[in-house]
Design a protein around this motif. Structure first.
Motif, PDB file in Angstrom:
ATOM      1  N   ILE A 251      21.195 104.022   7.175  1.00  0.00           N
ATOM      2  CA  ILE A 251      21.771 102.672   7.245  1.00  0.00           C
ATOM      3  C   ILE A 251      21.725 102.017   5.868  1.00  0.00           C
ATOM      4  O   ILE A 251      22.715 101.454   5.389  1.00  0.00           O
ATOM      5  CB  ILE A 251      20.998 101.810   8.264  1.00  0.00           C
TER       6      ILE A 251
ATOM      7  N   THR B 105      24.519 100.111   3.488  1.00  0.00           N
ATOM      8  CA  THR B 105      24.430  98.650   3.330  1.00  0.00           C
ATOM      9  C   THR B 105      24.148  98.248   1.884  1.00  0.00           C
ATOM     10  O   THR B 105      24.643  97.226   1.417  1.00  0.00           O
ATOM     11  CB  THR B 105      23.343  98.061   4.249  1.00  0.00           C
TER      12      THR B 105
ATOM     13  N   ALA C  98      25.970 102.039  10.199  1.00  0.00           N
ATOM     14  CA  ALA C  98      26.366 101.046   9.198  1.00  0.00           C
ATOM     15  C   ALA C  98      27.880 101.026   8.989  1.00  0.00           C
ATOM     16  O   ALA C  98      28.494  99.964   8.849  1.00  0.00           O
ATOM     17  CB  ALA C  98      25.654 101.327   7.877  1.00  0.00           C
TER      18      ALA C  98
ATOM     19  N   TYR D 132      29.577  98.986  11.581  1.00  0.00           N
ATOM     20  CA  TYR D 132      29.489  97.541  11.352  1.00  0.00           C
ATOM     21  C   TYR D 132      30.540  97.084  10.350  1.00  0.00           C
ATOM     22  O   TYR D 132      31.196  96.056  10.539  1.00  0.00           O
ATOM     23  CB  TYR D 132      28.092  97.144  10.853  1.00  0.00           C
TER      24      TYR D 132
END
Length: 341
Positions: free
Chosen positions: A86, A90, A308, A311
């Protein structure tokens, strides 16, 4: 030792005898502040070691580049690798992570959710605890308009993005491998059946036994044997039976498999000649155990990256997303010495 007071814009304003709003505008590149005054404010802020209160700034702007992650255990290879995956994505996007550990407690999980929602994070990513009872706290996340992504252990009834492993197929492959090695009385160490992953792994075990015409013996299925200690306790019980198993599938974790291996060693039972052992999750100690432990790699870093990317709505081209926003990642059976008869 008394902690030093955090410097605020009001402290800078008081020192320079200026209006706090002027200090705020200067620090945030706003207008209506002369160049000379702005330079003085910036110099003074640096001298006073002023740091921007990012939480307050995010509340003002409505732009919080922080994502909350809740996992049962931070120190397990699977979850730490998911977090690493993740973070790899990010970080490139300029987002930070706030990581919480439920420690398998529903009460702590609820407190983690409250902490993250109070910080107004942009998204919450969660793998639920073993003590998970109901999804009302997760529903509250959605009611507050915060995107929710579940992974691995999930509340099936909630309509959210989910990133899962194909646990059933992986378990079926592992048990079929042991059968192919000549094992016939294969015991199952299972986890809490309120969690989707352990139900799926049990289903894979049952399917493999049925496919190969082997009987499912109730006394060889051990409930809630999902830690090293519980795995060891279950193994002692199994190996003291009048007809003990000749193999153990620790569908819960490599920790349970390690507990089984240690008990077998204590009882002078040879692995894999007399007892085959297969774990799940590919913990790092599996390669250095004696014998090395057959396991299932869940591709946890890939799972983290996929979470991730979902998202940010930038999934890899190879990722297949179902209509109900579910991504399934196929685990990999890693065959080592503990099942090579």
């Amino acid at each position: 030792m008394k902690q030093p007071k955090r410097v605020t814009i009001y402290d800078i304003a008081k020192k320079l005898n200026l209006n706090p709003s002027s200090v705020s505008r200067a620090l945030n590149n706003g207008g209506n502040v002369s160049i000379a005054t702005k330079q003085l404010i910036l110099k003074t802020a640096e001298e006073m070691n002023y740091k921007v209160n990012s939480v307050a700034a995010n509340l003002r702007t409505g732009n919080n580049q922080t994502i909350g992650v809740i996992v049962p255990h931070i120190n397990q290879n699977f979850f730490s690798n998911v977090i690493a995956g993740i973070e790899e994505v990010t970080y490139q996007k300029g987002y930070s992570l706030v990581i919480c550990q439920s420690n398998e407690s529903a009460e702590r999980e609820i407190k983690c959710v409250d902490t993250l929602t109070n910080q107004h994070v942009s998204c919450i990513i969660i793998s639920v605890s073993a003590d998970f009872k109901d999804s009302s706290h997760l529903e509250n996340i959605q009611k507050q308009g915060i995107p929710l992504i579940q992974f691995d252990r999930v509340a099936d009834e909630l309509d959210t993005m989910k990133v899962l492993n194909d646990n059933e197929s992986a378990a079926m492959e592992a048990v079929s491998h042991m059968i192919a090695q000549g094992y016939k009385r294969i015991a199952l160490l299972e986890g809490p059946q309120n969690l989707n992953i352990f139900r799926q792994r049990k289903a894979g075990y049952l399917k493999a036994m049925k496919k190969h015409n082997l009987p499912v013996i109730p006394e060889l299925i051990m409930e809630n044997a999902w830690t090293k200690e519980l795995g060891a306790t279950a193994t002692r019980t199994l190996l003291k039976l009048a007809e003990p198993p000749d193999a153990i599938f620790a569908s819960t974790s490599d920790f349970a498999a390690l507990g089984a291996l240690e008990v077998a060693t204590e009882m002078n039972i040879q692995v894999p000649q007399q007892l085959g052992i297969c774990g799940y999750s590919n913990e790092s100690f599996g390669t250095i155990a004696n014998p090395s432990i057959t396991t299932i790699d869940q591709h946890s870093i890939l799972m983290g990256k996929t979470i991730a990317q979902l998202y940010f709505n930038e999934p890899d081209s190879g990722i297949s997303i179902s209509e109900n926003q579910i991504v399934s990642i196929r685990p990999e059976l890693i065959i080592r010495n503990s099942t090579l008869k």
